[in-house]
Design a protein around this motif. Sequence first.
Motif, PDB file in Angstrom:
ATOM      1  N   ALA A   1      43.450  38.310  57.912  1.00 30.00           N
ATOM      2  CA  ALA A   1      43.018  37.385  56.859  1.00 30.00           C
ATOM      3  C   ALA A   1      44.067  37.273  55.765  1.00 30.00           C
ATOM      4  O   ALA A   1      44.319  36.185  55.225  1.00 30.00           O
ATOM      5  CB  ALA A   1      41.678  37.843  56.281  1.00 30.00           C
ATOM      6  N   ARG A   2      44.704  38.391  55.423  1.00 31.89           N
ATOM      7  CA  ARG A   2      45.775  38.345  54.414  1.00 31.89           C
ATOM      8  C   ARG A   2      46.941  37.506  54.916  1.00 31.89           C
ATOM      9  O   ARG A   2      47.558  36.752  54.154  1.00 31.89           O
ATOM     10  CB  ARG A   2      46.260  39.752  54.069  1.00 31.89           C
ATOM     11  N   GLY A   3      47.254  37.659  56.191  1.00 32.88           N
ATOM     12  CA  GLY A   3      48.336  36.859  56.759  1.00 32.88           C
ATOM     13  C   GLY A   3      48.032  35.373  56.690  1.00 32.88           C
ATOM     14  O   GLY A   3      48.907  34.562  56.376  1.00 32.88           O
ATOM     15  N   ALA A   4      46.780  35.020  56.968  1.00 29.36           N
ATOM     16  CA  ALA A   4      46.396  33.603  56.906  1.00 29.36           C
ATOM     17  C   ALA A   4      46.457  33.088  55.471  1.00 29.36           C
ATOM     18  O   ALA A   4      46.904  31.955  55.221  1.00 29.36           O
ATOM     19  CB  ALA A   4      44.990  33.431  57.478  1.00 29.36           C
ATOM     20  N   LEU A   5      46.022  33.906  54.508  1.00 33.16           N
ATOM     21  CA  LEU A   5      46.092  33.490  53.109  1.00 33.16           C
ATOM     22  C   LEU A   5      47.537  33.325  52.672  1.00 33.16           C
ATOM     23  O   LEU A   5      47.891  32.333  52.014  1.00 33.16           O
ATOM     24  CB  LEU A   5      45.381  34.519  52.221  1.00 33.16           C
ATOM     25  N   ALA A   6      48.395  34.273  53.024  1.00 34.25           N
ATOM     26  CA  ALA A   6      49.804  34.178  52.658  1.00 34.25           C
ATOM     27  C   ALA A   6      50.442  32.927  53.268  1.00 34.25           C
ATOM     28  O   ALA A   6      51.237  32.242  52.612  1.00 34.25           O
ATOM     29  CB  ALA A   6      50.556  35.427  53.098  1.00 34.25           C
ATOM     30  N   GLN A   7      50.075  32.600  54.494  1.00 39.51           N
ATOM     31  CA  GLN A   7      50.604  31.396  55.136  1.00 39.51           C
ATOM     32  C   GLN A   7      50.145  30.149  54.390  1.00 39.51           C
ATOM     33  O   GLN A   7      50.927  29.215  54.160  1.00 39.51           O
ATOM     34  CB  GLN A   7      50.151  31.330  56.589  1.00 39.51           C
ATOM     35  N   ALA A   8      48.870  30.135  53.993  1.00 38.57           N
ATOM     36  CA  ALA A   8      48.350  28.987  53.251  1.00 38.57           C
ATOM     37  C   ALA A   8      49.061  28.840  51.911  1.00 38.57           C
ATOM     38  O   ALA A   8      49.385  27.716  51.483  1.00 38.57           O
ATOM     39  CB  ALA A   8      46.841  29.133  53.043  1.00 38.57           C
ATOM     40  N   LEU A   9      49.327  29.957  51.233  1.00 38.77           N
ATOM     41  CA  LEU A   9      50.033  29.903  49.956  1.00 38.77           C
ATOM     42  C   LEU A   9      51.480  29.456  50.152  1.00 38.77           C
ATOM     43  O   LEU A   9      52.028  28.734  49.315  1.00 38.77           O
ATOM     44  CB  LEU A   9      49.995  31.266  49.270  1.00 38.77           C
TER      45      LEU A   9
ATOM     46  N   THR B   1      34.928  36.772  53.220  1.00 37.26           N
ATOM     47  CA  THR B   1      35.528  35.439  53.186  1.00 37.26           C
ATOM     48  C   THR B   1      36.085  35.125  51.801  1.00 37.26           C
ATOM     49  O   THR B   1      37.207  34.626  51.664  1.00 37.26           O
ATOM     50  CB  THR B   1      34.489  34.382  53.592  1.00 37.26           C
ATOM     51  N   ALA B   2      35.323  35.427  50.753  1.00 42.11           N
ATOM     52  CA  ALA B   2      35.751  35.112  49.398  1.00 42.11           C
ATOM     53  C   ALA B   2      36.973  35.922  48.986  1.00 42.11           C
ATOM     54  O   ALA B   2      37.885  35.401  48.337  1.00 42.11           O
ATOM     55  CB  ALA B   2      34.605  35.354  48.425  1.00 42.11           C
ATOM     56  N   VAL B   3      37.004  37.197  49.350  1.00 41.37           N
ATOM     57  CA  VAL B   3      38.110  38.066  48.957  1.00 41.37           C
ATOM     58  C   VAL B   3      39.431  37.590  49.558  1.00 41.37           C
ATOM     59  O   VAL B   3      40.494  37.764  48.958  1.00 41.37           O
ATOM     60  CB  VAL B   3      37.809  39.524  49.372  1.00 41.37           C
ATOM     61  N   HIS B   4      39.370  36.939  50.710  1.00 40.42           N
ATOM     62  CA  HIS B   4      40.587  36.481  51.367  1.00 40.42           C
ATOM     63  C   HIS B   4      40.779  34.975  51.239  1.00 40.42           C
ATOM     64  O   HIS B   4      41.552  34.380  52.007  1.00 40.42           O
ATOM     65  CB  HIS B   4      40.570  36.913  52.839  1.00 40.42           C
ATOM     66  N   ALA B   5      40.095  34.381  50.269  1.00 41.26           N
ATOM     67  CA  ALA B   5      40.261  32.958  49.982  1.00 41.26           C
ATOM     68  C   ALA B   5      41.073  32.787  48.701  1.00 41.26           C
ATOM     69  O   ALA B   5      41.211  33.716  47.902  1.00 41.26           O
ATOM     70  CB  ALA B   5      38.890  32.286  49.833  1.00 41.26           C
TER      71      ALA B   5
END
Length: 366
Positions: free
Chosen positions: A12-20, A68-72
Amino acid sequence: MTDDLSGRAARARGALAQALADSGDLSDPRWRRAFEEVPRHVFVPYFYDPSGERISGDDPATYEQWFTAVHANRSLVTHRTGGAVTSSSSQPSLMATMLRALTVEDGVRVLEIGTGTGYNAALLGHRLGDDYVTTIDISPDITAPARQRLATAGYSPLVVTGDGCLGHAGRAPYDRTIVTCGLSTVPLALLQQLADDGFLLAPLGNALARIRPTGPGTATGRFLPGGAFFMPLRHTPADGAPAFRPPLPAGPGRPSALPAHAIADNHFRFLVSITAPDLTWQYDLDSDRRITGARVWHPDGSIAHLHPDSTVTEAGVVWVGLEETYRTYQAAGRPTPDRYGISIRPDGQQVWLDSPEGPAWDLDAP
């Protein structure tokens, strides 16, 4: 369960970092690694939703909502004092923007004002090393859990309990000071604790300012584009009590020179945050979430009510001041925050438009 959470959280962190990264908020590879590797879920084991309900990773009924919220890419309320919100975990995209604006390199010493959950201190520690990071917050109810969570995640910056306005002289001078809570004026102690070539990055009003000392008691800076919405800096653990609304004004309304749509204009609201920093707002929204009316009040008891028919009833001068600010804003061509700067002198602080010789507004001492 812990192993499952660890692996799922890493993905999930990887997906958030990619989105950022895709949005342009996270372009530096070393900061990206920090967002990928620092476990935000450790620092936000629970948060409060807008209704005040506690959403926790320990509660099976709210676990998925929590995860979900923590990784959004959203801010999360993490601490309440007497029912009032007093601490939060900031929106990751805003955190990435601020960290990029610090322009750090190896060996840079950073002071953070506003420890909060400890997550931002962990990101700083990941990038720079714990020995180069000092973080301070007002209440042991905040710093003690943050210190524990930092240790759990494998980080050990210096965590100080105290008034952030005073900084922490014990490790000064600092190359960078980053303030993660809203300011109405710049504390002079923070400027005094900077190295000669250092700077302070802080939310002043509703935007970020990068400020450099220029001499004893003097400094100058410019605002960055975009908004930055943070909770106010607290000077005592009891700060943060809700501002109770005065009685609504009665009687006939008058036509308003400030339209409802302007209230949603973040560039106008930045100027309002400088000219009238202590206002509290409530909004009326239509089905498309557009503002159709509002109530706004000041701690001195002034209050105004903008009605859906574009009339306003008022007690005091709060709305008159907002209308004057709106006229100034329009006459200046609807300026964005990066057209503003700040000058700090021993006799006061001013925010100005385009140049120190342009329109200027005095910042009131806290």
